[in-house]
Design an enzyme around this catalytic site. Sequence first.
Site, PDB file in Angstrom:
ATOM      1  N   ASP A   1     -10.375   3.549   4.484  1.00 21.26           N
ATOM      2  CA  ASP A   1     -10.449   2.104   4.306  1.00 21.26           C
ATOM      3  C   ASP A   1     -11.875   1.585   4.560  1.00 21.26           C
ATOM      4  O   ASP A   1     -12.165   0.417   4.313  1.00 21.26           O
ATOM      5  CB  ASP A   1      -9.454   1.433   5.265  1.00 21.26           C
ATOM      6  CG  ASP A   1      -9.058   0.035   4.821  1.00 21.26           C
ATOM      7  OD1 ASP A   1      -9.120  -0.257   3.608  1.00 21.26           O
ATOM      8  OD2 ASP A   1      -8.690  -0.779   5.696  1.00 21.26           O
TER       9      ASP A   1
ATOM     10  N   LYS B   1       0.829  -1.201   0.000  1.00 22.60           N
ATOM     11  CA  LYS B   1       0.000   0.000   0.000  1.00 22.60           C
ATOM     12  C   LYS B   1       0.866   1.253   0.000  1.00 22.60           C
ATOM     13  O   LYS B   1       0.584   2.223  -0.716  1.00 22.60           O
ATOM     14  CB  LYS B   1      -0.967  -0.021   1.192  1.00 22.60           C
ATOM     15  CG  LYS B   1      -2.038  -1.112   1.059  1.00 22.60           C
ATOM     16  CD  LYS B   1      -2.763  -1.433   2.377  1.00 22.60           C
ATOM     17  CE  LYS B   1      -3.700  -2.643   2.193  1.00 22.60           C
ATOM     18  NZ  LYS B   1      -4.304  -3.104   3.470  1.00 22.60           N
TER      19      LYS B   1
ATOM     20  N   GLN C   1      -4.026  -1.685   9.806  1.00 27.91           N
ATOM     21  CA  GLN C   1      -3.958  -3.000   9.169  1.00 27.91           C
ATOM     22  C   GLN C   1      -4.593  -4.054  10.071  1.00 27.91           C
ATOM     23  O   GLN C   1      -4.267  -4.171  11.240  1.00 27.91           O
ATOM     24  CB  GLN C   1      -2.493  -3.353   8.846  1.00 27.91           C
ATOM     25  CG  GLN C   1      -2.334  -4.679   8.124  1.00 27.91           C
ATOM     26  CD  GLN C   1      -2.954  -4.688   6.728  1.00 27.91           C
ATOM     27  OE1 GLN C   1      -2.896  -3.721   5.986  1.00 27.91           O
ATOM     28  NE2 GLN C   1      -3.581  -5.807   6.371  1.00 27.91           N
TER      29      GLN C   1
END
Lengths: 280, 280
Positions: free
Chosen positions: B121, B54, B98
Amino acid sequence: MKTPLLLDGVEVSNRIKADLAKRVTALNEKGITPSLATILVGEDPSSATYVRMKGNACHKLGMESKKIEMPTETTTEELLATIQQLNEDHTVHGILLQHPVPEQIDERAAFDAIAIEKDVDGVTTLGFAQNAFNFAQYPSCTPAAIMAILDHYDLPIEGKHAVVVGRSPILGKPVSMMLLNRNATVTICHSRTSELEAHVKQADIVVAAVGRPEFIKGEWIKPGAVVLDAGYNKGNVGDCDYDGCAANASAITPVPGGVGPVTISMLLKHTVDAAERLNP
Amino acid sequence: MKTPLLLDGVEVSNRIKADLAKRVTALNEKGITPSLATILVGEDPSSATYVRMKGNACHKLGMESKKIEMPTETTTEELLATIQQLNEDHTVHGILLQHPVPEQIDERAAFDAIAIEKDVDGVTTLGFAQNAFNFAQYPSCTPAAIMAILDHYDLPIEGKHAVVVGRSPILGKPVSMMLLNRNATVTICHSRTSELEAHVKQADIVVAAVGRPEFIKGEWIKPGAVVLDAGYNKGNVGDCDYDGCAANASAITPVPGGVGPVTISMLLKHTVDAAERLNP
């Protein structure tokens, strides 16, 4: 043709209210009266009736209902200001904004102005997601009523195929998530569904949440299915053709006297829950 | 046996990135570099790889990635404090935590600590509901990628029967709501579904989001169905038996090179969106 089990909402509702009566008494002894604020904007006669029914149900249980009536020409800003006052009012434990509001009002903004800890009707965006993720304090009342009826009659949910007809933010979507969280396989149908009948025919559990009188036909019901009719249309009829569906169902909610009364009881329950949580 | 249309995630991703490159340049000219903060807690090697991918994707587009690494023994409080700092940091436009975090951490609390305007996200509870109600700025990235692939290849959604296998908060549930909002009829299946094969066999659109290698078999796919495989398991295989499913599907995503690259592009897109919105 066997007679199906009648899922008696009045019985379920009375059971819930008997428990609530004790909890209200205990709160009263601490000097607290659980209080639901209801906001009615405009002059829709059905809405006025609903609000009155909810107020009466509060009073019968020794709870308070604080009725706020606002004129049809109320602006979003005025409504938000009223909601904000109720959020800050420590004597108010739950807030209900009667749907629908006049069209000049941003209904979503109004719902979302309700503090999550007073959202006893389960209408906020955040409350929906907490419910979808299985940790809501106050799920939307009609979906909660449907789950309460299934549980009262010990009807199995896990592994069953539930078909929900309707996808509104306070009914179809949240009841789908609640059934899913209880391990049903869930199909969500709506006005754009092709072959609706074929989908409904596969259901072990049918939830009718369309808002169209007698829309779900008896021949759509798989023999032995459980039918929950959350509709309430003019002429006291539900979204299901009752006689036709009852001929195939193993269990069915009547209209009236099915999901409706339990919905009001869930609202009372959430308000008592809120009064307890806000006064630990 | 016809060869199915290959839904090429790299192509879709490149198209998205070409558009983003222009927008990043325009932001750079205003002195703004879109910046994504990534938080990695602990030492899981796959998670470290994902975070690195990413970050690299950001750099290639002229964006900034701010890497925060925290030790395995991080507490919830420490993580929340870090997230709060990033919420307040005006040079950071998007925050990615994450998944998964070490088990002593309250992951839901951590996700929900991310400010909604930086939740690029799409992991917050509120963001899920905004997406379910069709007004999210940042839907979860994998569901958004699935929708982007369908749209890139002009595959019809309205009126189709979509079967989603999986019900996680960032994949199965949100993609179900997105397909529903695009007027698909949606069935949500999961580990407790009875007769999974029978459900999948009816699907016009299959979304595999199980996290089990080659779990969806070729013979479960209705001839002509569209298959979207959001799985990514050890050995570079998806949740679908690719060869078997490709034999029946009219269109299918490969693994790798399908949903995965588009997911990263959606994350970049949301971060650029956020940089634009936060610097109007």
